[in-house]
Design an enzyme around this catalytic site. Sequence first.
Site, PDB file in Angstrom:
ATOM      1  N   ASP A 143      11.404 -20.826 -16.534  1.00  0.00           N
ATOM      2  CA  ASP A 143      10.955 -22.098 -15.977  1.00  0.00           C
ATOM      3  C   ASP A 143      10.295 -22.986 -17.025  1.00  0.00           C
ATOM      4  O   ASP A 143      10.762 -24.070 -17.269  1.00  0.00           O
ATOM      5  CB  ASP A 143      10.118 -21.924 -14.700  1.00  0.00           C
ATOM      6  CG  ASP A 143       8.859 -21.108 -14.838  1.00  0.00           C
ATOM      7  OD1 ASP A 143       8.507 -20.666 -15.957  1.00  0.00           O
ATOM      8  OD2 ASP A 143       8.204 -20.894 -13.802  1.00  0.00           O
ATOM      9  N   SER A 187      10.022 -16.775 -13.933  1.00  0.00           N
ATOM     10  CA  SER A 187       9.220 -17.894 -13.450  1.00  0.00           C
ATOM     11  C   SER A 187       7.761 -17.486 -13.444  1.00  0.00           C
ATOM     12  O   SER A 187       7.437 -16.298 -13.352  1.00  0.00           O
ATOM     13  CB  SER A 187       9.642 -18.288 -12.027  1.00  0.00           C
ATOM     14  OG  SER A 187       8.781 -19.295 -11.525  1.00  0.00           O
ATOM     15  N   HIS A 188       6.896 -18.449 -13.527  1.00  0.00           N
ATOM     16  CA  HIS A 188       5.469 -18.169 -13.405  1.00  0.00           C
ATOM     17  C   HIS A 188       5.119 -17.663 -12.009  1.00  0.00           C
ATOM     18  O   HIS A 188       4.098 -17.031 -11.821  1.00  0.00           O
ATOM     19  CB  HIS A 188       4.652 -19.424 -13.731  1.00  0.00           C
ATOM     20  CG  HIS A 188       4.555 -19.685 -15.200  1.00  0.00           C
ATOM     21  ND1 HIS A 188       5.614 -20.163 -15.932  1.00  0.00           N
ATOM     22  CD2 HIS A 188       3.539 -19.500 -16.061  1.00  0.00           C
ATOM     23  CE1 HIS A 188       5.237 -20.271 -17.195  1.00  0.00           C
ATOM     24  NE2 HIS A 188       3.989 -19.881 -17.301  1.00  0.00           N
ATOM     25  N   SER A 189       5.966 -17.951 -11.055  1.00  0.00           N
ATOM     26  CA  SER A 189       5.763 -17.527  -9.674  1.00  0.00           C
ATOM     27  C   SER A 189       6.795 -16.467  -9.309  1.00  0.00           C
ATOM     28  O   SER A 189       8.009 -16.706  -9.412  1.00  0.00           O
ATOM     29  CB  SER A 189       5.913 -18.731  -8.738  1.00  0.00           C
ATOM     30  OG  SER A 189       6.075 -18.310  -7.400  1.00  0.00           O
TER      31      SER A 189
END
Length: 126
Positions: free
Chosen positions: A66, A8-10
């Site tokens: 994601d 995920s980017h996070s």
Amino acid sequence: MVGLVVVSHSRKAAEGIAEVATEMGGDTRIEPVGGDGQGGIGTVPDDIVDALDAVEEGDGVVVLVDLGSAVMNADVAIEMSDADAVIADAPVLEGAVNAAVAATSPKATVDSVREQAEAARDVDKL
């Protein structure tokens, strides 16, 4: 056992998704990876390679992503890694849960786990 990598980017999102999938997937090895390596939003191929290597036990790895550059960086990481890994075209949370459950089967393969992850695209929520 087939391993899973959640990209995920996070970092926090990846960790949360992995936490939920782990609840359902028992002993399935799930490695979250995300962020730009400096506490920001993004993805880094080298971090994904490390995650692939961490869960690879000889039966392959299914990668859940994601969006956008996470797909591109996961592709790059797979090329850089020696792991037998594939990206599932699936919603990341629902796909991770399905994949984690599928990976618990003694007959699980990378293809069967990926297929179960991708089956999550067709699940109605209402």
